[in-house]
Design an enzyme around this catalytic site. Structure first.
Site, mmCIF file in Angstrom:
data_model
loop_
_atom_site.group_PDB
_atom_site.id
_atom_site.type_symbol
_atom_site.label_atom_id
_atom_site.label_comp_id
_atom_site.label_asym_id
_atom_site.label_seq_id
_atom_site.Cartn_x
_atom_site.Cartn_y
_atom_site.Cartn_z
ATOM 1 N N TYR A 1 14.368 31.418 5.400
ATOM 2 C CA TYR A 1 13.165 32.173 5.788
ATOM 3 C C TYR A 1 13.160 32.509 7.269
ATOM 4 C CZ TYR A 1 11.004 31.024 1.290
ATOM 5 O OH TYR A 1 10.711 30.904 -0.034
ATOM 6 N N ARG B 1 -11.162 -0.201 14.396
ATOM 7 C CA ARG B 1 -11.094 0.481 13.098
ATOM 8 C C ARG B 1 -12.192 -0.020 12.173
ATOM 9 N NH1 ARG B 1 -5.275 0.884 10.156
ATOM 10 N NH2 ARG B 1 -5.622 -1.341 9.745
ATOM 11 N N LYS C 1 0.837 -1.213 0.000
ATOM 12 C CA LYS C 1 0.000 0.000 0.000
ATOM 13 C C LYS C 1 0.867 1.256 0.000
ATOM 14 C CE LYS C 1 -0.481 -0.408 5.049
ATOM 15 N NZ LYS C 1 -1.388 -0.882 6.121
ATOM 16 N N CYS D 1 13.055 24.814 3.375
ATOM 17 C CA CYS D 1 12.129 25.438 2.429
ATOM 18 C C CYS D 1 11.352 24.342 1.687
ATOM 19 C CB CYS D 1 12.879 26.297 1.414
ATOM 20 S SG CYS D 1 14.072 27.433 2.155
ATOM 21 N N MET D 2 10.464 24.751 0.800
ATOM 22 C CA MET D 2 9.647 23.787 0.068
ATOM 23 C C MET D 2 10.509 22.878 -0.810
ATOM 24 S SD MET D 2 6.480 24.425 -2.558
ATOM 25 C CE MET D 2 5.474 25.362 -1.437
ATOM 26 N N ASP D 3 11.562 23.446 -1.398
ATOM 27 C CA ASP D 3 12.312 22.713 -2.423
ATOM 28 C C ASP D 3 13.822 22.671 -2.163
ATOM 29 O OD1 ASP D 3 9.792 22.936 -3.944
ATOM 30 O OD2 ASP D 3 10.415 25.034 -4.058
ATOM 31 N N ARG E 1 0.392 -10.913 6.644
ATOM 32 C CA ARG E 1 0.365 -9.660 5.872
ATOM 33 C C ARG E 1 1.643 -8.900 6.207
ATOM 34 N NH1 ARG E 1 -4.650 -9.699 8.743
ATOM 35 N NH2 ARG E 1 -3.917 -7.912 9.940
ATOM 36 N N HIS F 1 -6.861 -7.448 12.983
ATOM 37 C CA HIS F 1 -5.637 -6.645 12.986
ATOM 38 C C HIS F 1 -5.330 -6.254 14.423
ATOM 39 C CE1 HIS F 1 -2.559 -4.260 11.116
ATOM 40 N NE2 HIS F 1 -3.034 -3.112 11.530
#
Ligand SMILES: *Cc1c(COP(=O)(O)O)cnc(C)c1O
Length: 381
Positions: free
Chosen positions: A270, A140, A40, A316-318, A224, A171
């Site tokens: 920043y 759940r 997953k 920062c973002m990038d 699993r 589970h």
């Protein structure tokens, strides 16, 4: 999201490590017990199709995914092994699951009733394979009362053209806890449910990675196998010993895109939260929180030429910046997760610093980072 193939930041996946983890797990299973690879969330950030192929080659006999779309992605790529979706799908999509031979969990009679018309309308559909989900304490999804389980099983059996009960499962919420009390309570509840079912389904399963590592099987025939396949200890640091060595499969690297010396008192990033105490060499690393390298990792470190370098200023973002021990060339390798020289940064180290678990760091690495295979398995001729 666009995958940045022309940027040097990448996730390296050691396929042989994944294969070894699967093979070790299978070797320890009782005769007749199968292993489904849990792939997953893009195989916990490791790449769905790559991991599925390696797990299958290493002996997995099926797959578990979280959502129907992930199951369809496997089918479209040509995988024919059994697939089980772990989350409740919308009853309206039951015909899609049936048509593609994808098993789904059922936790209520209501769900069966709602799925029935669609499955009946598609008269050429094969029966939908269902795994009856039991809520033995996870809270759940799943049946909570034996009577409800029996009613649903009876309804499914009455509609044999539409439904085939192929599994019964639960589970655990504390299989990674050194204290087994709650786990044992769940096992006892599971046994009650199992005994109440008139016919034992093809697959009876309870074990996630933690259960497979640290608990004896309880009359089941399927594991699993998730996080341990990626070489990660499900307990974090709570239980140190594992029956076989877990080999981490993921490395995250980049290279320095910019290097400069700044003067004492000058600021970085920043908010100008970081000021150099003396003249300092600062390197820029081209990835950031949009890649899943969280903003809260300010103050953590990465490795350059085997040396820990502090992340200075805000992520920062990038991009983010690090303090280098001295002048280092642009283009030098930066290891964010993995080994460099004598030192190592693990996913667990990152998770500890970010106050979370390694699962979240791994699957948070975004699609912008290319996944590149190393140590292919099986070894290409
Ligand atoms: C994700 C998941 C697993 C795998 O858990 P790991 O801890 O990664 O082994 C197994 N079963 C269910 C129901 C899950 O949701």
């Amino acid at each position: 999201m666009v995958t940045a193939k022309l940027r040097p930041s990448q996730v390296l996946i050691n396929e042989t490590a994944i294969a070894h983890n699967v093979q070790h797990a299978i070797a320890g299973l009782p005769q007749g017990t199968e292993l489904f690879a849990v792939v997953k969330a893009d195989a916990y950030g490791h790449g769905l199709l790559r991991v599925a192929r390696v797990a299958q080659a290493a002996g997995a006999t099926g797959f578990c995914v979280a959502v129907l779309d992930e199951a369809l992605a496997l089918r479209r790529a040509g995988f024919t092994l059994p697939i089980l979706v772990l989350g409740i799908i919308e009853p309206a999509y039951a015909p899609i699951a049936a048509a593609n031979h994808i098993a789904v969990p059922v936790g209520s009679t209501e769900w069966l009733t709602q799925a029935l018309p669609g499955l009946t309308a598609g008269s050429d559909l094969p029966p939908l394979h269902v795994h009856l989900a039991l809520d033995t304490g996870m809270g759940r999804i799943g049946f909570r009362q034996v009577a409800d389980l029996k009613a649903a099983a009876a309804l499914a059996t009455d509609h044999g053209d539409q439904f085939k009960i192929t599994g019964l499962f639960t589970h655990f919420s504390t299989a990674d806890d050194p204290d087994p009390a709650y786990f044992n309570l769940q096992v006892a509840r599971f046994k009650e449910f199992l005994a109440a079912l008139p016919k034992r389904p093809r697959y009876v399963h309870v074990a996630n990675s933690a259960t497979s590592l640290w608990h004896a099987a309880c009359d089941c025939n399927l594991v699993r196998f998730g996080v341990a396949m990626y070489g990660l200890n499900p307990s974090g640091r709570a239980i140190e010993t594992t029956p076989y060595p877990l080999e981490p499969a993921l490395t995250l690297t980049s290279t320095l895109s910019f290097v400069k010396q700044i003067d004492a008192g000058e600021a970085v990033s920043y908010g100008a939260t970081y000021h150099a105490e003396k003249p300092e060499w600062i390197g820029t690393v081209p990835l950031g929180y949009a890649d899943g390298w969280q903003r809260r990792l300010q103050g953590f470190h990465v490795l350059v030429n085997g040396t820990f370098c502090e992340i200075v200023g805000r992520v920062c973002m990038d991009q983010f910046m690090i303090r280098l021990p001295g002048e280092v060339k642009t283009g030098t390798l930066v290891t964010l997760i993995g080994r460099s020289g004598a030192n190592e940064i693990t996913l667990q180290d990152v998770a500890d610093y970010a106050h979370t678990i390694h699962y979240e760091i791994a699957c948070g690495l975004s699609e912008r980072l290319p996944r590149v295979s190393v140590a292919p398995f099986p070894e290409q001729a």
